[in-house]
Design an enzyme around this catalytic site. Structure first.
Site, PDB file in Angstrom:
ATOM      1  N   ARG A 167      -9.538   1.276   9.373  1.00 35.11           N
ATOM      2  CA  ARG A 167      -9.049  -0.087   9.593  1.00 35.11           C
ATOM      3  C   ARG A 167     -10.079  -0.935  10.338  1.00 35.11           C
ATOM      4  NH1 ARG A 167      -3.178   0.448   9.234  1.00 35.11           N
ATOM      5  NH2 ARG A 167      -2.136  -1.531   9.512  1.00 35.11           N
TER       6      ARG A 167
ATOM      7  N   ARG B 262      11.260  -2.502  11.056  1.00 36.26           N
ATOM      8  CA  ARG B 262      10.237  -2.085  12.022  1.00 36.26           C
ATOM      9  C   ARG B 262      10.120  -3.102  13.163  1.00 36.26           C
ATOM     10  NH1 ARG B 262       4.960  -0.572   8.441  1.00 36.26           N
ATOM     11  NH2 ARG B 262       3.977  -1.544  10.236  1.00 36.26           N
TER      12      ARG B 262
ATOM     13  N   ARG C 143      11.324  -6.071   4.586  1.00 39.41           N
ATOM     14  CA  ARG C 143      11.067  -4.621   4.531  1.00 39.41           C
ATOM     15  C   ARG C 143      12.065  -3.850   5.394  1.00 39.41           C
ATOM     16  NH1 ARG C 143       5.140  -2.393   5.358  1.00 39.41           N
ATOM     17  NH2 ARG C 143       5.138  -3.786   7.173  1.00 39.41           N
TER      18      ARG C 143
ATOM     19  N   ARG D 130      -0.838  -9.333  13.354  1.00 42.71           N
ATOM     20  CA  ARG D 130      -1.358  -8.253  12.496  1.00 42.71           C
ATOM     21  C   ARG D 130      -2.217  -8.810  11.357  1.00 42.71           C
ATOM     22  NH1 ARG D 130       3.949  -5.750  10.957  1.00 42.71           N
ATOM     23  NH2 ARG D 130       2.783  -4.367   9.609  1.00 42.71           N
TER      24      ARG D 130
ATOM     25  N   LYS E  76       0.836  -1.216   0.000  1.00 44.22           N
ATOM     26  CA  LYS E  76       0.000   0.000   0.000  1.00 44.22           C
ATOM     27  C   LYS E  76       0.869   1.264   0.000  1.00 44.22           C
ATOM     28  CE  LYS E  76      -2.145  -1.205   3.813  1.00 44.22           C
ATOM     29  NZ  LYS E  76      -1.445  -2.482   4.043  1.00 44.22           N
TER      30      LYS E  76
HETATM   31  P1  ADP Z   1       2.141  -1.941   3.204  1.00 44.11           P
HETATM   32  O1  ADP Z   1       2.173  -0.424   3.184  1.00 44.11           O
HETATM   33  O2  ADP Z   1       0.932  -2.501   2.519  1.00 44.11           O
HETATM   34  O3  ADP Z   1       2.340  -2.522   4.570  1.00 44.11           O
HETATM   35  P2  ADP Z   1       4.734  -1.695   1.859  1.00 44.11           P
HETATM   36  O4  ADP Z   1       4.442  -0.734   0.743  1.00 44.11           O
HETATM   37  O5  ADP Z   1       5.499  -1.178   3.021  1.00 44.11           O
HETATM   38  O6  ADP Z   1       3.383  -2.446   2.332  1.00 44.11           O
HETATM   39  O7  ADP Z   1       5.501  -2.937   1.197  1.00 44.11           O
HETATM   40  C1  ADP Z   1       5.958  -4.041   2.005  1.00 44.11           C
HETATM   41  C2  ADP Z   1       7.321  -4.498   1.505  1.00 44.11           C
HETATM   42  O8  ADP Z   1       7.171  -5.110   0.227  1.00 44.11           O
HETATM   43  C3  ADP Z   1       8.345  -3.365   1.323  1.00 44.11           C
HETATM   44  O9  ADP Z   1       9.613  -3.843   1.702  1.00 44.11           O
HETATM   45  C4  ADP Z   1       8.297  -3.070  -0.191  1.00 44.11           C
HETATM   46  O10 ADP Z   1       9.559  -2.611  -0.667  1.00 44.11           O
HETATM   47  C5  ADP Z   1       7.956  -4.440  -0.753  1.00 44.11           C
HETATM   48  N1  ADP Z   1       7.090  -4.385  -1.949  1.00 44.11           N
HETATM   49  C6  ADP Z   1       6.072  -3.525  -2.194  1.00 44.11           C
HETATM   50  N2  ADP Z   1       5.483  -3.811  -3.373  1.00 44.11           N
HETATM   51  C7  ADP Z   1       6.141  -4.899  -3.864  1.00 44.11           C
HETATM   52  C8  ADP Z   1       6.023  -5.697  -5.066  1.00 44.11           C
HETATM   53  N3  ADP Z   1       5.083  -5.435  -5.973  1.00 44.11           N
HETATM   54  N4  ADP Z   1       6.884  -6.729  -5.227  1.00 44.11           N
HETATM   55  C9  ADP Z   1       7.825  -7.016  -4.307  1.00 44.11           C
HETATM   56  N5  ADP Z   1       8.000  -6.304  -3.166  1.00 44.11           N
HETATM   57  C10 ADP Z   1       7.169  -5.262  -2.956  1.00 44.11           C
HETATM   58  P1  AMP Z   2       0.911   0.287   9.155  1.00 43.60           P
HETATM   59  O1  AMP Z   2       2.064   1.221   9.043  1.00 43.60           O
HETATM   60  O2  AMP Z   2      -0.275   0.711   8.350  1.00 43.60           O
HETATM   61  O3  AMP Z   2       1.306  -1.151   8.916  1.00 43.60           O
HETATM   62  O4  AMP Z   2       0.414   0.371  10.686  1.00 43.60           O
HETATM   63  C1  AMP Z   2       1.255  -0.016  11.735  1.00 43.60           C
HETATM   64  C2  AMP Z   2       0.460  -0.117  13.019  1.00 43.60           C
HETATM   65  O5  AMP Z   2      -0.061   1.189  13.370  1.00 43.60           O
HETATM   66  C3  AMP Z   2      -0.755  -1.028  13.007  1.00 43.60           C
HETATM   67  O6  AMP Z   2      -0.426  -2.396  13.224  1.00 43.60           O
HETATM   68  C4  AMP Z   2      -1.589  -0.438  14.151  1.00 43.60           C
HETATM   69  O7  AMP Z   2      -1.080  -0.823  15.418  1.00 43.60           O
HETATM   70  C5  AMP Z   2      -1.334   1.066  13.989  1.00 43.60           C
HETATM   71  N1  AMP Z   2      -2.340   1.692  13.097  1.00 43.60           N
HETATM   72  C6  AMP Z   2      -2.134   2.249  11.887  1.00 43.60           C
HETATM   73  N2  AMP Z   2      -3.288   2.715  11.378  1.00 43.60           N
HETATM   74  C7  AMP Z   2      -4.255   2.429  12.277  1.00 43.60           C
HETATM   75  C8  AMP Z   2      -5.666   2.617  12.325  1.00 43.60           C
HETATM   76  N3  AMP Z   2      -6.337   3.200  11.319  1.00 43.60           N
HETATM   77  N4  AMP Z   2      -6.316   2.199  13.427  1.00 43.60           N
HETATM   78  C9  AMP Z   2      -5.691   1.627  14.466  1.00 43.60           C
HETATM   79  N5  AMP Z   2      -4.371   1.384  14.467  1.00 43.60           N
HETATM   80  C10 AMP Z   2      -3.652   1.780  13.391  1.00 43.60           C
END
Ligand code: ADP
Ligand code: AMP
Length: 220
Positions: free
Chosen positions: A88, A161, A127, A172, A13
């Site tokens: 969420r 992270r 990541r 999660r 995302k």
């Molecule tokens: P989210 O925001 O949904 O948690 P991220 O954008 O942080 O996901 O992506 C999670 C991990 O996957 C990151 O390390 C990113 O670089 C990698 N990633 C994102 N899109 C792709 C893809 N299409 N193919 C492979 N790796 C990806």
């Molecule tokens: P994310 O960066 O989106 O993966 O979010 C990391 C963490 O932040 C989640 O696992 C939750 O603990 C918290 N968080 C992010 N967005 C929300 C939301 N809309 N509601 C509640 N917790 C959230």
């Protein structure tokens, strides 16, 4: 445009949002990034959020909704925004509806990124994010920085992270299925959901997402 991005943790995302926000000239609003900024600034909100985040739970709605609302009311979000990680759960979706209705605004689309569980696990395990700005995201094999451990965008240190540990990820994913997935049906009932397979390279997914967001021939 006002767009909501949904999909399991690690779906990509944030990665897609960075491109989309630039392309559509709207701010990328990630509640996870807002919480992480509060944690690094050691605010009271950050301290509270960290305990929930490290356990893989959602931060309570009372604080999350207010924080998201404050951000959406900033002038740069007047003509649109891309929400990533909010809403969420269904009560956050209802709060967003109320907020938009009170301003006579509406959502244009809910983009649902579909990725199999095995793939999200691999994406999360590799990541690495930037200490200076958690919206700068890399992967140890799929999206490597030019210099190991250093952010290409701003030179910040890259790190894993705390909540990307194997154990927390399981929690999660569970929270995603039980609490977040129901919002997809909530928005499907209004015809807002566009589902895109997020398997493939970052560029392939971006192409599919842009295609999916194109207006229909009747302008919808
Ligand atoms: P989210 O925001 O949904 O948690 P991220 O954008 O942080 O996901 O992506 C999670 C991990 O996957 C990151 O390390 C990113 O670089 C990698 N990633 C994102 N899109 C792709 C893809 N299409 N193919 C492979 N790796 C990806
Ligand atoms: P994310 O960066 O989106 O993966 O979010 C990391 C963490 O932040 C989640 O696992 C939750 O603990 C918290 N968080 C992010 N967005 C929300 C939301 N809309 N509601 C509640 N917790 C959230």
């Amino acid at each position: 445009m006002r767009i909501v991005l949904v999909g399991p943790p690690g779906a990509g995302k944030g990665t897609q949002a960075a491109f989309l926000a630039k392309n559509l000239s709207i701010p990328h609003i990630s509640t996870g990034d807002l919480f992480r900024a509060n944690i690094s600034q050691q605010t009271e909100l950050g301290k509270l959020a960290k305990s929930y985040m490290d356990a893989g739970n959602l931060v309570p709605d009372e604080v999350t909704i207010g924080m998201a609302k404050d951000r959406m009311e900033k002038p740069d979000a007047e003509n649109g925004f891309l929400l990533d990680g909010f809403p969420r759960n269904v009560s956050q979706a209802e709060a967003l509806d109320e907020m938009l209705q009170s301003e006579s605004m509406k959502l244009d689309a809910v983009l649902d990124l579909e990725v199999p569980k095995e793939e999200v696990v691999k994406r999360i395990a590799g990541r690495r994010i930037c200490r200076r700005d958690s919206s700068h995201v890399f992967h140890v094999t799929y999206s490597q920085p030019k210099k190991e451990g250093v952010c290409d965008v701003c030179g910040g240190e890259l790190y894993q992270r705390d909540d990307d540990s194997q154990e927390t990820v399981r929690k999660r994913l569970d929270v995603y299925h039980t609490q977040t997935e129901p919002i997809i049906d909530y928005y499907k009932a209004r015809g807002l959901v566009v589902t895109v397979s997020a398997v493939g390279t970052v560029e392939d997914v971006t192409t599919c997402v842009m295609e999916a967001l194109k207006p229909d021939e009747d302008g919808k």
